[in-house]
Design an enzyme around this catalytic site. Structure first.
Site, PDB file in Angstrom:
ATOM      1  N   LEU A 131      37.357  43.793  39.072  1.00  0.00           N
ATOM      2  CA  LEU A 131      38.035  42.749  38.307  1.00  0.00           C
ATOM      3  C   LEU A 131      39.432  43.235  37.960  1.00  0.00           C
ATOM      4  CD1 LEU A 131      35.330  41.657  35.669  1.00  0.00           C
ATOM      5  CD2 LEU A 131      36.042  40.365  37.688  1.00  0.00           C
ATOM      6  N   HIS A 132      40.436  42.396  38.204  1.00  0.00           N
ATOM      7  CA  HIS A 132      41.787  42.794  37.811  1.00  0.00           C
ATOM      8  C   HIS A 132      42.693  41.618  37.491  1.00  0.00           C
ATOM      9  CE1 HIS A 132      42.598  41.752  42.017  1.00  0.00           C
ATOM     10  NE2 HIS A 132      43.877  41.660  41.681  1.00  0.00           N
ATOM     11  N   ARG A 133      42.307  40.401  37.842  1.00  0.00           N
ATOM     12  CA  ARG A 133      43.219  39.271  37.646  1.00  0.00           C
ATOM     13  C   ARG A 133      43.408  38.968  36.171  1.00  0.00           C
ATOM     14  NH1 ARG A 133      44.939  37.176  42.185  1.00  0.00           N
ATOM     15  NH2 ARG A 133      43.756  37.615  44.070  1.00  0.00           N
TER      16      ARG A 133
ATOM     17  N   ARG B 158      44.672  48.132  34.463  1.00  0.00           N
ATOM     18  CA  ARG B 158      44.942  47.110  33.459  1.00  0.00           C
ATOM     19  C   ARG B 158      43.667  46.674  32.730  1.00  0.00           C
ATOM     20  NH1 ARG B 158      47.925  43.079  34.402  1.00  0.00           N
ATOM     21  NH2 ARG B 158      46.935  41.688  32.909  1.00  0.00           N
TER      22      ARG B 158
END
Length: 392
Positions: free
Chosen positions: A208-210, A243
């Site tokens: 997951l990164h969006r 992030r």
């Protein structure tokens, strides 16, 4: 007469770009095209950049712009102001950009305003969601490009519908697949699973990164809760994007195991051994399709619908109930492996053949077409191609 080879500046900025430029640079070099590799520095630490060069066997960049991070405007402007004087000095025949990150748009814009041809690898992808920054980058880059290399038929459909001249569009296949197929056995031989105490088929993998998934605490909390329920049935490993890491402190349920950022080969090894992949990454949707691993995309849309219609991917959204239900279904009844046509490991060669022919003799030397490998011509677009869904 002295032969002057065409000169291509190839741009990469973020880790997905490195995967995609490797087969293009290799094929251009084999076809006698001079290449200059520019790293914009959009991803700049070793975990996000350096390890990928090592894993891929990608040569060191010829120029590093060191643009760094920042808001979309700040980062795009930093790349543009660093790239412009370099481009003026290099004066290439063509600038090759890949993907949909800020570096892609920035360098395409600089080249187009300088009157230098732009070639976009991975052209025509559309999610239909302009809230995604990548969607804006895709649309604008395609409008600026002179040569557009689509990885799959729906990309061709989008470009033609948007008024791109058909002669500028080439259906070539997926360069990411070239790299995956070239590296698959090296990844399989790595001790990744053993070192992590994992058994092939005994775990699932999460990425997951969006921003839409990880920046909103409520959305992230719901997704983590869903992952926790899935992990009670199948342990999950999560190579965590920088992030995302800080946002997960105190939120980890049992069965969900965080890993630091992993290199390309280790990531492939984890995917190959996974029983199920849950992701918001476009690249992972493609990789899991090639590897035949069931994939659930935690988004409301995808710019890669061919991974759904001809692959192992399903777009399930972000509702915890929907995510859990889909995961439990596919853990019990996984989809059969399928892989799209032209995802055969030769996309880079097809791209190079077009570029070498287009710019042969552009530097005043002899025509290089005789030295270009003969390859199957990218096939014509058929009615079946243009009846594929625009996006899903």
């Amino acid at each position: 007469m002295t032969t002057v080879a065409p000169h291509a500046v190839v741009v990469a900025g973020a880790r997905p770009n490195f995967i995609k430029v490797k087969p293009v640079i290799d094929a251009l070099t084999a076809d006698g095209v001079r290449t200059t590799l520019v790293h914009t520095g959009q991803h700049y630490d070793d975990a996000m950049s350096g390890v990928f060069f090592a894993d891929l066997g990608l040569r060191p960049p010829d120029h590093h712009l060191e643009a760094g991070s920042g808001s979309h405007a700040v980062q795009t402007a930093a790349v543009m102001t660093a790239f412009e004087p370099l481009l003026m000095r290099l004066a290439p025949d063509v600038v090759v950009v890949v993907g949909d990150v800020n570096s892609t748009l920035a360098c395409a814009l600089v080249a187009a305003k300088a009157g230098i041809a732009v070639a976009h690898v991975e052209a025509g992808l559309r999610s239909g969601d302009r809230a995604m920054p990548e969607e804006i980058n895709r649309i604008v880059t395609d409008r600026l490009s002179d040569l557009l290399f689509a990885p799959s038929p729906e990309g061709v459909k989008h470009l033609l519908a948007e008024g791109v001249p058909p002669d500028s569009v080439h259906l070539v296949g997926n360069v990411m697949v070239d790299t995956l197929l070239a590296c698959r056995e090296r990844a399989r031989a790595r001790p990744t699973l053993a070192e992590l105490g994992l058994r092939s088929g005994g775990y699932g993998m999460v990425t997951l990164h969006r921003p839409s998934n990880v920046d909103d605490p409520a959305v992230l909390g719901d997704l983590v809760a869903a992952l926790g329920e899935i992990a009670s049935r199948c342990p999950l490993v999560f190579p965590v994007h920088p992030r995302t890491a800080n946002r997960l402190v105190g939120r980890l349920p049992a069965g969900l195991r965080l890993l630091g950022p992993v290199g390309y080969l280790d990531c492939l090894a984890l995917q190959m051994g996974a029983r199920l992949v849950l992701t918001d990454s476009g690249g992972v949707q493609e990789e899991s399709t090639v590897l035949g691993v069931p994939c659930l995309t935690l988004r409301d849309n995808t710019e890669r619908p061919i991974t759904v219609t001809e692959g192992t991917n399903r777009v399930v959204g972000r509702s915890p109930d929907a995510v859990v239900a889909a995961a439990l279904e596919w853990l019990e009844r996984p989809p059969p492996p399928r892989c799209p046509a032209l995802w055969d490991g030769r996309a880079g060669q097809r791209i190079s053949a077009v570029l070498a022919r287009t710019f042969a003799g552009s530097g005043g030397g002899q025509d290089l077409r005789d030295g270009v490998r003969e390859l199957p011509t990218p096939r014509a677009v058929t009615d079946r191609d243009t009846n594929l869904p625009m996006h899903s």
